[in-house]
Design an enzyme around this catalytic site. Structure first.
Site, PDB file in Angstrom:
ATOM      1  N   GLY A  97       0.805  -1.213   0.000  1.00 48.67           N
ATOM      2  CA  GLY A  97       0.000   0.000   0.000  1.00 48.67           C
ATOM      3  C   GLY A  97       0.839   1.266   0.000  1.00 48.67           C
ATOM      4  O   GLY A  97       0.525   2.236  -0.690  1.00 48.67           O
ATOM      5  N   ASN A 177      -7.631   4.075   8.883  1.00 50.54           N
ATOM      6  CA  ASN A 177      -7.051   2.921   9.576  1.00 50.54           C
ATOM      7  C   ASN A 177      -7.124   3.033  11.095  1.00 50.54           C
ATOM      8  O   ASN A 177      -7.053   2.035  11.786  1.00 50.54           O
ATOM      9  CB  ASN A 177      -5.607   2.705   9.129  1.00 50.54           C
ATOM     10  CG  ASN A 177      -4.805   3.978   9.123  1.00 50.54           C
ATOM     11  OD1 ASN A 177      -5.202   4.982   8.535  1.00 50.54           O
ATOM     12  ND2 ASN A 177      -3.661   3.957   9.783  1.00 50.54           N
ATOM     13  N   GLN A 205      -7.574  -0.146   3.772  1.00 44.96           N
ATOM     14  CA  GLN A 205      -8.412  -0.713   4.841  1.00 44.96           C
ATOM     15  C   GLN A 205      -9.777  -1.189   4.327  1.00 44.96           C
ATOM     16  O   GLN A 205     -10.431  -1.980   4.990  1.00 44.96           O
ATOM     17  CB  GLN A 205      -8.629   0.323   5.951  1.00 44.96           C
ATOM     18  CG  GLN A 205      -7.400   0.614   6.785  1.00 44.96           C
ATOM     19  CD  GLN A 205      -6.952  -0.558   7.649  1.00 44.96           C
ATOM     20  OE1 GLN A 205      -7.752  -1.433   8.005  1.00 44.96           O
ATOM     21  NE2 GLN A 205      -5.675  -0.597   7.964  1.00 44.96           N
ATOM     22  N   SER A 225      -3.588  -3.355  -0.483  1.00 43.72           N
ATOM     23  CA  SER A 225      -2.471  -4.141   0.041  1.00 43.72           C
ATOM     24  C   SER A 225      -2.954  -5.524   0.450  1.00 43.72           C
ATOM     25  O   SER A 225      -4.046  -5.664   1.003  1.00 43.72           O
ATOM     26  CB  SER A 225      -1.873  -3.415   1.249  1.00 43.72           C
ATOM     27  OG  SER A 225      -0.801  -4.147   1.776  1.00 43.72           O
ATOM     28  N   HIS A 227      -1.632  -7.734   2.715  1.00 43.73           N
ATOM     29  CA  HIS A 227      -1.537  -8.213   4.108  1.00 43.73           C
ATOM     30  C   HIS A 227      -2.624  -7.663   5.022  1.00 43.73           C
ATOM     31  O   HIS A 227      -2.708  -8.045   6.183  1.00 43.73           O
ATOM     32  CB  HIS A 227      -0.134  -7.968   4.680  1.00 43.73           C
ATOM     33  CG  HIS A 227       0.175  -6.560   5.091  1.00 43.73           C
ATOM     34  ND1 HIS A 227       0.116  -6.161   6.392  1.00 43.73           N
ATOM     35  CD2 HIS A 227       0.545  -5.480   4.377  1.00 43.73           C
ATOM     36  CE1 HIS A 227       0.466  -4.886   6.470  1.00 43.73           C
ATOM     37  NE2 HIS A 227       0.726  -4.442   5.251  1.00 43.73           N
ATOM     38  N   THR A 263      11.665  -8.211 -11.662  1.00 47.17           N
ATOM     39  CA  THR A 263      11.006  -9.521 -11.653  1.00 47.17           C
ATOM     40  C   THR A 263       9.883  -9.544 -10.619  1.00 47.17           C
ATOM     41  O   THR A 263      10.060  -9.111  -9.491  1.00 47.17           O
ATOM     42  CB  THR A 263      12.047 -10.626 -11.353  1.00 47.17           C
ATOM     43  OG1 THR A 263      13.077 -10.534 -12.336  1.00 47.17           O
ATOM     44  CG2 THR A 263      11.411 -12.003 -11.400  1.00 47.17           C
ATOM     45  N   CYS A 351       2.434   2.813  13.214  1.00 44.25           N
ATOM     46  CA  CYS A 351       3.562   3.732  13.070  1.00 44.25           C
ATOM     47  C   CYS A 351       3.676   4.669  14.254  1.00 44.25           C
ATOM     48  O   CYS A 351       4.756   5.099  14.607  1.00 44.25           O
ATOM     49  CB  CYS A 351       3.420   4.564  11.809  1.00 44.25           C
ATOM     50  SG  CYS A 351       2.742   3.652  10.452  1.00 44.25           S
TER      51      CYS A 351
END
Ligand SMILES: *Cc1c(COP(=O)(O)O)cnc(C)c1O
Length: 431
Positions: A97, A177, A205, A225, A227, A263, A351
């Protein structure tokens, strides 16, 4: 003598190691931080594994081992494009993200700098948006940070007023978030288009948890994202509507239509697509289930813990998000005591939890510093049960009780019948 001392130290070490080990075994871990990251589902891991071993080919190679990997990526891209109601050529895989957000903002800014150098975003964005905007300010772009109301909503009238003839991009997150507030994306995108600017949304989110149709919502660019939806870490996407002027992210390869060379993360992309498939298939069911759990937890906390308040919108809110502030409480102490009971929660974003600064989101919704400091975020996931929630709330009631008993602020409050900031805030909101 000295060897004797060592023996005692060693014994002590072993003694404590055993105690910790026993405690670890006894204590159940309850994970309520799904906005920070989620566990990879078994089915997701299963489809990923072959791409580390037998199916290790480079998708750019011409022989069958390479072409198999290339076909796999094409199928994954199709699955994800279908989820967004986009076409395959509009989906670019990234490392997550943050990368998608950086690319969207910098890529559009650089490619459209001749048209204008004004960008609009909100005060409550993820740092991968805010810090990217700050970096652009240093090189001559102007950024407007729209305020939000007490529920964390962007007011479309404020957006209208902020748009200028040199505005090239508006970036407003789909759902926050920290406090879970969901923005009126269709309306914000429509106003943006009326002024001829592009609309980007950080949907990390919301992706898969909410149904997102980029066509009907009028989204030009979108970040997501893996995860955050029970997929692997290190893979995400940028959706960019066909024909949008945007600079390339990584030169030096034909991967991702020549715009992000290197790649591909084949196993990650395969896992991402599987996570999209599984999460969206259970979207409605999980949405309803988590909403019930969430409302149950919020109702219990507000009823059982005095001087507490819900942060974020009551209904325009992610199904899995609970964010509550407690007066006379220091956040760090609360998190540590919850952790000691095996409960993983956070004070805001991953964070900011390591720093002592109060969350920029909580300050933006008008919380005083003291209240912002005593805030707790619990974010539910697919495996969260009623028992988990009740255990977490029971623990929270005890933890807040303990911490307040030790707090001089609470003692003063009780002794002198002072004003509660949370009650004062509620008064302002109700008037
Ligand atoms: C987690 C998150 C990001 C960052 O995504 P990564 O894949 O971890 O880089 C960006 N925006 C929001 C709203 C998030 O919750």
């Amino acid at each position: 003598m000295s060897s004797n001392v060592l023996d005692i130290a060693e014994l002590e070490f072993l003694y404590y190691a055993r105690i910790t080990e026993n405690e670890d075994q006894r204590m159940k871990t309850i994970y309520l931080d799904n906005a920070a990251t989620t566990a990879v589902l078994g089915e997701v891991l299963e489809v990923m594994l072959p791409y580390f071993t037998e199916q290790f080919g480079n998708p750019s190679s011409i022989y069958p081992l390479g072409q198999a990997a290339s076909d796999t990526i094409a199928r994954a891209r199709c699955t994800i494009a279908t989820e967004l109601k986009a076409i395959e050529a509009e989906v670019y895989f990234t490392s997550g993200g943050s990368e998608a957000n950086n690319w969207a903002i910098k890529g559009v800014a650089q490619a459209n700098a001749k048209k204008g150098r004004h960008i609009i975003t909100s005060a409550i964005e993820h740092h991968s948006i805010l810090h990217t905007c700050q970096a652009l300010e240093k090189i001559g772009f102007e950024i407007t940070y729209l305020p939000v109301d007490r529920n964390g909503m962007v007011d479309s009238a404020n957006l209208k007023a902020a748009l200028r003839s040199d505005t090239i991009l508006v970036s407003i997150m789909f759902a926050n978030n920290e406090i879970g507030t969901i923005q009126p994306i269709a309306e914000l995108a429509r106003i943006t288009h009326d002024h001829g600017a592009l609309f980007h949304t950080d949907a990390v989110q919301a992706f898969c948890h909410e149904a997102i149709d980029v066509q009907t919502l009028g989204i030009d660019l979108l970040s997501a994202s893996a995860h955050k939806i029970n997929g692997p870490k290190g893979v995400g996407l940028l959706y960019a509507r066909k024909g949008i002027a945007m600079t390339n992210l990584i030169e030096g390869g034909w991967q991702e239509r020549g715009r992000r060379g290197g790649t591909e993360n084949v196993s990650g992309i395969v896992g991402f697509a599987k996570a999209v498939e599984l999460t969206s298939a259970e979207r409605q069911q999980e949405h309803d289930r988590q909403t019930q759990l969430r409302n149950h937890a919020i109702a219990r906390i507000l009823a059982e813990i005095p001087y507490s308040r819900l942060n974020g919108h009551a209904t325009h809110r992610l199904a899995n998000n609970i964010n509550i502030s407690f007066e006379f409480i220091e956040g760090e102490g609360m998190l540590l005591q919850m952790a000691s009971r095996g409960i993983c929660v956070s004070s805001g974003s991953a964070c900011t939890s390591g720093s002592l600064d109060p969350s920029h989101v909580l300050l933006a919704i008008g919380l005083p510093q003291e209240i912002a400091h005593g805030s707790l975020r619990m974010t539910l996931g697919r495996t969260t049960s009623y028992e988990d929630i009740d255990y977490a709330v029971d623990s929270l009631v005890q933890v807040i009780g303990n911490l307040r008993m030790m707090s001089p602020l609470w003692e003063d409050f009780k002794a002198y019948d002072s004003v509660s900031l949370i009650e004062a805030l509620a008064g302002v909101q109700n008037s």
